[in-house]
Design a protein around this motif. Sequence first.
Motif, mmCIF file in Angstrom:
data_model
loop_
_atom_site.group_PDB
_atom_site.id
_atom_site.type_symbol
_atom_site.label_atom_id
_atom_site.label_comp_id
_atom_site.label_asym_id
_atom_site.label_seq_id
_atom_site.Cartn_x
_atom_site.Cartn_y
_atom_site.Cartn_z
ATOM 1 N N VAL A 104 0.860 -1.184 0.000
ATOM 2 C CA VAL A 104 0.000 0.000 0.000
ATOM 3 C C VAL A 104 0.894 1.231 0.000
ATOM 4 O O VAL A 104 2.088 1.156 0.297
ATOM 5 N N ARG A 105 0.316 2.380 -0.329
ATOM 6 C CA ARG A 105 1.060 3.627 -0.356
ATOM 7 C C ARG A 105 1.088 4.271 1.022
ATOM 8 O O ARG A 105 0.079 4.337 1.717
ATOM 9 N N GLY A 106 2.298 4.729 1.437
ATOM 10 C CA GLY A 106 2.419 5.467 2.676
ATOM 11 C C GLY A 106 2.073 6.930 2.471
ATOM 12 O O GLY A 106 1.763 7.381 1.360
ATOM 13 N N ALA A 107 2.157 7.699 3.564
ATOM 14 C CA ALA A 107 1.809 9.112 3.493
ATOM 15 C C ALA A 107 2.724 9.867 2.537
ATOM 16 O O ALA A 107 2.308 10.843 1.897
ATOM 17 N N GLU A 136 5.595 6.304 -0.481
ATOM 18 C CA GLU A 136 6.439 5.117 -0.535
ATOM 19 C C GLU A 136 5.590 3.859 -0.356
ATOM 20 O O GLU A 136 4.492 3.900 0.188
ATOM 21 N N TRP A 137 6.133 2.717 -0.815
ATOM 22 C CA TRP A 137 5.441 1.447 -0.671
ATOM 23 C C TRP A 137 5.646 0.892 0.740
ATOM 24 O O TRP A 137 6.760 0.878 1.257
ATOM 25 N N THR A 173 -5.748 -2.876 0.311
ATOM 26 C CA THR A 173 -5.746 -2.560 -1.117
ATOM 27 C C THR A 173 -5.034 -1.229 -1.337
ATOM 28 O O THR A 173 -5.050 -0.339 -0.489
ATOM 29 N N VAL A 174 -4.404 -1.099 -2.493
ATOM 30 C CA VAL A 174 -3.724 0.137 -2.818
ATOM 31 C C VAL A 174 -4.713 1.182 -3.296
ATOM 32 O O VAL A 174 -4.533 2.392 -3.102
ATOM 33 N N GLU A 175 -5.802 0.724 -3.906
ATOM 34 C CA GLU A 175 -6.922 1.564 -4.341
ATOM 35 C C GLU A 175 -8.175 0.704 -4.232
ATOM 36 O O GLU A 175 -8.079 -0.531 -4.206
ATOM 37 N N PRO A 176 -9.339 1.293 -4.156
ATOM 38 C CA PRO A 176 -10.551 0.468 -4.098
ATOM 39 C C PRO A 176 -10.625 -0.506 -5.271
ATOM 40 O O PRO A 176 -10.527 -0.114 -6.424
ATOM 41 N N HIS A 220 4.200 -6.637 -17.428
ATOM 42 C CA HIS A 220 4.803 -5.307 -17.497
ATOM 43 C C HIS A 220 6.179 -5.296 -16.831
ATOM 44 O O HIS A 220 6.426 -6.012 -15.860
ATOM 45 N N ALA A 221 7.042 -4.439 -17.359
ATOM 46 C CA ALA A 221 8.388 -4.314 -16.802
ATOM 47 C C ALA A 221 8.406 -3.467 -15.533
ATOM 48 O O ALA A 221 9.349 -3.545 -14.751
ATOM 49 N N SER A 222 7.381 -2.660 -15.317
ATOM 50 C CA SER A 222 7.346 -1.792 -14.140
ATOM 51 C C SER A 222 6.045 -1.989 -13.371
ATOM 52 O O SER A 222 5.026 -2.432 -13.927
ATOM 53 N N LEU A 223 6.084 -1.657 -12.100
ATOM 54 C CA LEU A 223 4.886 -1.734 -11.276
ATOM 55 C C LEU A 223 3.907 -0.626 -11.649
ATOM 56 O O LEU A 223 2.678 -0.812 -11.573
#
Length: 553
Positions: free
Chosen positions: A421-424, A427-428, A438-441, A538-541
């Motif tokens: 998940v994303r921090g404030a 960052e991951w 979840t990172v997003e709904p 994909h090569a990137s996240l």
Amino acid sequence: MPPSVQTRRLPRAGTRAGRDVLAGAGLASMNIPQLLGYAHIAGMPPVTGLYTALAPALLFALLGSSRHLVVAADSGTAALVAGAVSNLAAPASARYAALAGMVALLAAAMLLVSRLFRLGFVADFLSRTVLVGFLTGVGLQVAIAMLGGMLAVPSVHRMPLLQLFEVLGQLPRAGAGTALLAAAVAAAVLLGRRLAPRWPLALAAVVASMAASAAFDFAAHGITVLGPVPGGLPRLGWPAVGWRDALALLPTAASCVVLIIAQSSATARSSALRRGEAHDANGDLLGLAAANAGAALTGSFVVNGSPTQTAMAEAAGARSQRAQLSFAAVAAAVLLFLAGTLQYLPHCVLAAVVFTIALRMVDLRGLAEIRRESPGEFALALLTALAVVTVGVETGILLAVALSLLRHVRHSYRPHTVLLVRGAGGEWIGQTVASGATVEPGIAVYRFGADLFYANDARFCDELRALAAQADPPLRAVVVDAAAITDLDFSAARSLRALIDEFERGGPRLAFGRVSDGLRADMERHGIAARLGREHLHASLHAALADARAAVP
């Protein structure tokens, strides 16, 4: 080259050479008593310990790649030899020496094969954790075995615990003079090691005991001595052993090779890293093979790259193999001119020196560090030490290798898995899979921390199924962070294809991010790229997340 440059460089080279020669002499002064002790551990005549500082040291200096590794007799391999050969012949007998020489010759052949096939990486499969436990167990076993000699108490048992009970039961019959002399020598060596580690106090204690033995005739007062010791350089000869005995010694030689590769590589690597130098483990294998062949042909026993002797050489100022050549020269001088004086050396003094060597092998500091940082690995180290003490050194080294491999397999079988998940600050941050974060709904990012293979593919698929089943609101897409997945085997590919089919019938869309070229090739070969859709690899996240967002209304 300008003359001024030459005049500046030559003195420095000469100074380095002189420093190495002096360091080798200093190493000899500290190490000669230990070499006698290592021979005693191996069940060989004491003089053969000095033999290991001649041909083996010279051959490794010429053919090995390490500039710092000291190769000679070592306690771990000596204990392995004694544990196996003592079952076939009486220690210190001619047959025993021939069998020990054959172990060294077989080890040399195996090391040469290892060099031809570039198997230096095998050292990486014996973890430091179990190596600390193994050497600690060897130290305890050797220390217990020396108690009888230090107290003049006979012992017939070979198992360490039975030896200990036997010696303790005979304490009232211990020789007072022998025990006092052994205790004095052990105390002098141990205190000297702590208070003046650069002084050759072990040599001083041995020389003093020999002088007192000659002056006061210890042998006539009940303190046994070595007796006549053959002087001169060793004679060349092939170990007179039949092929049946040679076959019986193969497991012992293989155990020695594992320990030699692991211990020598670790020692040479650490010495090279401290100086910013390159380390060639496979190059050292040739030198170690030649050194063991030299030991076998000169009537000695298995040699190894010794961590303690290498550290002693570095502390004395050694910076190249010239120090080991100087060490060999001093050992040769002792054999040629001073061997006769060894006949006055009391057995209890030699046992006391070996006892102090054994105590150094009991790595309490290393065990404490392992316990503090990794209690699970601490249990493995203790189990290895306990196996050595209870069932023997040879079984202990095999168990050490097995535990190292099991530890590696366990990490691959139960890798770290998290939901990102994303921090404030953007960052991951990793959350437990059970949290369902979840990172997003409607979108989860799942990281799997190992390659996918037959033993862990079920966990991968089961966690994704559980994540999809328990999500509220339902997941529309799952991004797999594949940064740690570099390989995919046949079984894992079948399981992944079944999961893709299942999710297509009613579940979240799968997308893979940070897919390496190797993993992409595996997915193409196993038909996963075609089944999932190449546009979802994909090569990137970042690109994988964009793909997942397209699946969420």
